[in-house]
Write a protein that holds these residues in place. Structure first.
Motif, PDB file in Angstrom:
ATOM      1  N   SER A  86       0.191  -1.000   0.516  1.00  0.00           N
ATOM      2  CA  SER A  86      -0.072  -0.198  -0.523  1.00  0.00           C
ATOM      3  C   SER A  86       0.501   1.288  -0.021  1.00  0.00           C
ATOM      4  CB  SER A  86      -0.760  -0.015   0.807  1.00  0.00           C
ATOM      5  OG  SER A  86      -0.055  -0.465   2.151  1.00  0.00           O
ATOM      6  N   ARG A  87       1.706   1.119   0.562  1.00  0.00           N
ATOM      7  CA  ARG A  87       3.150   2.286   0.611  1.00  0.00           C
ATOM      8  C   ARG A  87       3.113   2.602  -0.598  1.00  0.00           C
ATOM      9  NH1 ARG A  87       6.543   2.505   6.387  1.00  0.00           N
ATOM     10  NH2 ARG A  87       4.552   2.585   7.671  1.00  0.00           N
ATOM     11  N   LEU A  88       3.617   1.503  -1.469  1.00  0.00           N
ATOM     12  CA  LEU A  88       4.136   1.336  -3.393  1.00  0.00           C
ATOM     13  C   LEU A  88       2.967   1.696  -4.283  1.00  0.00           C
ATOM     14  CD1 LEU A  88       5.634  -1.935  -3.579  1.00  0.00           C
ATOM     15  CD2 LEU A  88       6.631   0.151  -3.194  1.00  0.00           C
ATOM     16  N   ASN A  89       1.409   1.966  -3.265  1.00  0.00           N
ATOM     17  CA  ASN A  89       0.835   2.164  -4.205  1.00  0.00           C
ATOM     18  C   ASN A  89       0.809   4.024  -4.264  1.00  0.00           C
ATOM     19  OD1 ASN A  89       0.055   0.174  -5.955  1.00  0.00           O
ATOM     20  ND2 ASN A  89      -1.699  -0.063  -4.603  1.00  0.00           N
ATOM     21  N   ASP A  90       0.467   4.631  -2.707  1.00  0.00           N
ATOM     22  CA  ASP A  90       0.383   5.335  -2.106  1.00  0.00           C
ATOM     23  C   ASP A  90       2.250   6.128  -3.058  1.00  0.00           C
ATOM     24  OD1 ASP A  90      -1.065   5.207  -0.505  1.00  0.00           O
ATOM     25  OD2 ASP A  90      -0.313   5.142   1.303  1.00  0.00           O
ATOM     26  N   LEU A  91       2.339   6.213  -3.281  1.00  0.00           N
ATOM     27  CA  LEU A  91       3.908   6.293  -4.106  1.00  0.00           C
ATOM     28  C   LEU A  91       3.235   6.852  -5.283  1.00  0.00           C
ATOM     29  CD1 LEU A  91       6.921   6.982  -3.484  1.00  0.00           C
ATOM     30  CD2 LEU A  91       7.378   5.091  -4.308  1.00  0.00           C
ATOM     31  N   VAL A  92       2.355   5.801  -6.042  1.00  0.00           N
ATOM     32  CA  VAL A  92       2.695   5.758  -7.522  1.00  0.00           C
ATOM     33  C   VAL A  92       1.514   7.234  -7.720  1.00  0.00           C
ATOM     34  CG1 VAL A  92       1.009   4.995  -9.002  1.00  0.00           C
ATOM     35  CG2 VAL A  92       2.793   3.869  -8.012  1.00  0.00           C
ATOM     36  N   ARG A  93       0.337   7.285  -6.640  1.00  0.00           N
ATOM     37  CA  ARG A  93      -0.544   8.067  -6.698  1.00  0.00           C
ATOM     38  C   ARG A  93       0.429   9.397  -6.735  1.00  0.00           C
ATOM     39  NH1 ARG A  93      -2.900   4.217  -4.358  1.00  0.00           N
ATOM     40  NH2 ARG A  93      -5.036   3.452  -5.409  1.00  0.00           N
ATOM     41  N   GLU A  94       0.939  10.047  -5.955  1.00  0.00           N
ATOM     42  CA  GLU A  94       1.804  10.956  -5.423  1.00  0.00           C
ATOM     43  C   GLU A  94       2.274  11.450  -6.610  1.00  0.00           C
ATOM     44  OE1 GLU A  94       4.466  10.605  -2.008  1.00  0.00           O
ATOM     45  OE2 GLU A  94       3.036   9.481  -1.121  1.00  0.00           O
ATOM     46  N   THR A  95       2.759  10.522  -7.189  1.00  0.00           N
ATOM     47  CA  THR A  95       4.354  10.424  -8.099  1.00  0.00           C
ATOM     48  C   THR A  95       3.021  11.670  -9.538  1.00  0.00           C
ATOM     49  OG1 THR A  95       5.378   9.152  -7.828  1.00  0.00           O
ATOM     50  CG2 THR A  95       5.620  10.151 -10.499  1.00  0.00           C
ATOM     51  N   TRP A  96       1.602  11.041  -9.585  1.00  0.00           N
ATOM     52  CA  TRP A  96       0.605  11.450 -10.350  1.00  0.00           C
ATOM     53  C   TRP A  96       0.435  12.946 -10.464  1.00  0.00           C
ATOM     54  CZ3 TRP A  96      -3.293   6.482 -10.921  1.00  0.00           C
ATOM     55  CH2 TRP A  96      -3.034   5.732 -12.022  1.00  0.00           C
ATOM     56  N   ALA A  97       0.219  12.953  -9.269  1.00  0.00           N
ATOM     57  CA  ALA A  97      -0.666  14.642  -9.191  1.00  0.00           C
ATOM     58  C   ALA A  97       0.935  15.188  -9.290  1.00  0.00           C
ATOM     59  CB  ALA A  97      -0.235  14.265  -7.189  1.00  0.00           C
ATOM     60  N   GLU A  98       2.310  14.584  -9.866  1.00  0.00           N
ATOM     61  CA  GLU A  98       3.035  16.462  -9.517  1.00  0.00           C
ATOM     62  C   GLU A  98       3.373  16.429 -11.339  1.00  0.00           C
ATOM     63  OE1 GLU A  98       5.536  14.706  -6.827  1.00  0.00           O
ATOM     64  OE2 GLU A  98       4.394  15.098  -5.061  1.00  0.00           O
ATOM     65  N   VAL A  99       3.111  15.216 -12.589  1.00  0.00           N
ATOM     66  CA  VAL A  99       3.651  15.497 -13.326  1.00  0.00           C
ATOM     67  C   VAL A  99       3.195  15.648 -14.286  1.00  0.00           C
ATOM     68  CG1 VAL A  99       5.364  12.983 -12.911  1.00  0.00           C
ATOM     69  CG2 VAL A  99       3.142  13.113 -14.503  1.00  0.00           C
ATOM     70  N   ASP A 100       3.471  16.309 -15.601  1.00  0.00           N
ATOM     71  CA  ASP A 100       2.761  17.304 -16.620  1.00  0.00           C
ATOM     72  C   ASP A 100       2.370  16.497 -17.835  1.00  0.00           C
ATOM     73  OD1 ASP A 100       3.848  19.901 -16.009  1.00  0.00           O
ATOM     74  OD2 ASP A 100       5.875  19.067 -16.002  1.00  0.00           O
ATOM     75  N   VAL A 101       2.374  14.894 -17.602  1.00  0.00           N
ATOM     76  CA  VAL A 101       1.938  13.596 -18.825  1.00  0.00           C
ATOM     77  C   VAL A 101       2.455  13.040 -18.167  1.00  0.00           C
ATOM     78  CG1 VAL A 101       4.192  14.481 -20.114  1.00  0.00           C
ATOM     79  CG2 VAL A 101       2.842  13.366 -21.388  1.00  0.00           C
ATOM     80  N   ILE A 102       1.421  11.471 -18.188  1.00  0.00           N
ATOM     81  CA  ILE A 102       1.396  10.390 -18.233  1.00  0.00           C
ATOM     82  C   ILE A 102       1.449   9.312 -19.132  1.00  0.00           C
ATOM     83  CG2 ILE A 102       0.144   8.919 -16.221  1.00  0.00           C
ATOM     84  CD1 ILE A 102      -1.086  10.843 -15.177  1.00  0.00           C
TER      85      ILE A 102
END
Length: 305
Positions: free
Chosen positions: A80-96
């Motif tokens: 679940s920590r890894l999943n939180d890390l993914v969502r935090e990253t999504w919120a901060e990038v310009d393109v996925i």
């Protein structure tokens, strides 16, 4: 000049990340884009644990790639920590970039990720990427493109192969086009902003995972205890690292008969580390049992999660 050259007009810079279920080819694609081995790749799913950034320097842009762990339904605290890390990253990038492999049908794991992505798709453009096209015939690739486009509204959809370079340049253009205009974020020549110890630990971990066909992917963590220049020599680095496993039986698997397996891991990792750091390396590996570390918050902290 602090490493930044004169920036041409219209220069773009920003962050991108690749998402996808485990083993969708995200790390290999990162390496192909950057042109240097920075994110660890392995034939096993779930090997990336750190958001390793690769930096692509182009005359017209700087693209910083954040490589997230695969998103999955978590079964442990680490998960679940890894999943939180993914969502935090999504919120901060310009393109996925959302990756699905050409050789496997789009499935429930992909639908799960698409569902999560819809919440950011309004703010952040998402590019659909069919990876590993070298492993599938054209009609299978076409089928995958159709399945992918049915998952959500993508800004673009593109098939690529990191292995033979098919359309990697095009993907780079598509990602760069979605970045804001602005000066470079990192000095020229830098490939990653991860500390060297982190990269070295990941290379040791990759080597330790590579021949272990039993289910050990999560059970291995590596901590670099110290990296010091050899006394009296400037061409030699002493690296001391500890490989942590969860159970005594796993320790035996990693060490192998008469220490054979651990020696092979050391040799493979040393070659990669020397290539990364550009210097001779003496690598000293120890294997230690940290009982059930994935479920223990204190041990997770100690091991850097």
């Amino acid at each position: 000049m602090n490493g930044f050259a004169q920036v041409p007009e219209g220069f773009r810079s920003g962050f991108a990340c690749f998402v996808g279920r485990p083993n969708a080819g995200k790390s290999t694609l990162t390496n192909a884009l950057i042109g240097s081995k920075i994110a660890i790749t392995s034939s096993r799913p779930q090997t990336t644990r750190h958001a390793i950034r690769g930096i692509l320097h182009r005359p017209d842009a700087q693209l910083v790639v954040v490589d997230t762990p695969g998103l999955h339904k978590p079964r442990t605290l680490l998960g679940s920590r890894l999943n939180d890390l993914v969502r935090e990253t999504w919120a901060e990038v310009d393109v996925i970039g959302f990756c699905v492999p050409a050789d496997v049908p789009v499935g429930r794991g992909d639908e799960f990720i698409a569902g999560e992505l819809r919440s950011v798709a309004g703010r952040t453009p998402v590019i659909g990427i069919v990876t590993k096209t070298d492993l599938a015939p054209p009609e299978q690739v076409a089928q995958r493109l159709t399945e992918l486009s049915g998952l959500m509204d993508f800004a673009e959809i593109v098939p690529v192969s990191a292995v033979d370079g098919f359309q990697v340049g095009l993907l780079s253009d598509l990602l760069v086009a979605r970045l804001p205009e602005g000066p470079p974020l990192y000095p020229d020549g830098e490939l990653t902003d991860e500390p060297e110890e982190t990269l070295v630990a990941e290379l040791v971990r990759e080597a330790a995972l590579e021949g272990v066909r039993d289910e050990l992917p999560h059970s291995i963590a590596v901590v670099v205890q110290e990296m010091l220049p050899r006394e009296g020599r400037d061409d030699m680095l002493d690296v001391h690292a500890t490989v942590y496993v969860e159970r005594q039986s796993q320790k035996g698997i990693v060490i192998g008969k008469g220490g054979e397996r651990l020696r092979a891991v050391g040799t493979a990792a040393r070659r990669q580390i020397e290539a990364l750091l550009g210097t001779k390396v003496y690598l000293d590996l120890h294997v230690t049992v940290a009982k059930d570390w994935q479920r223990d918050p204190r041990q997770l902290r100690k091991l850097g999660f």
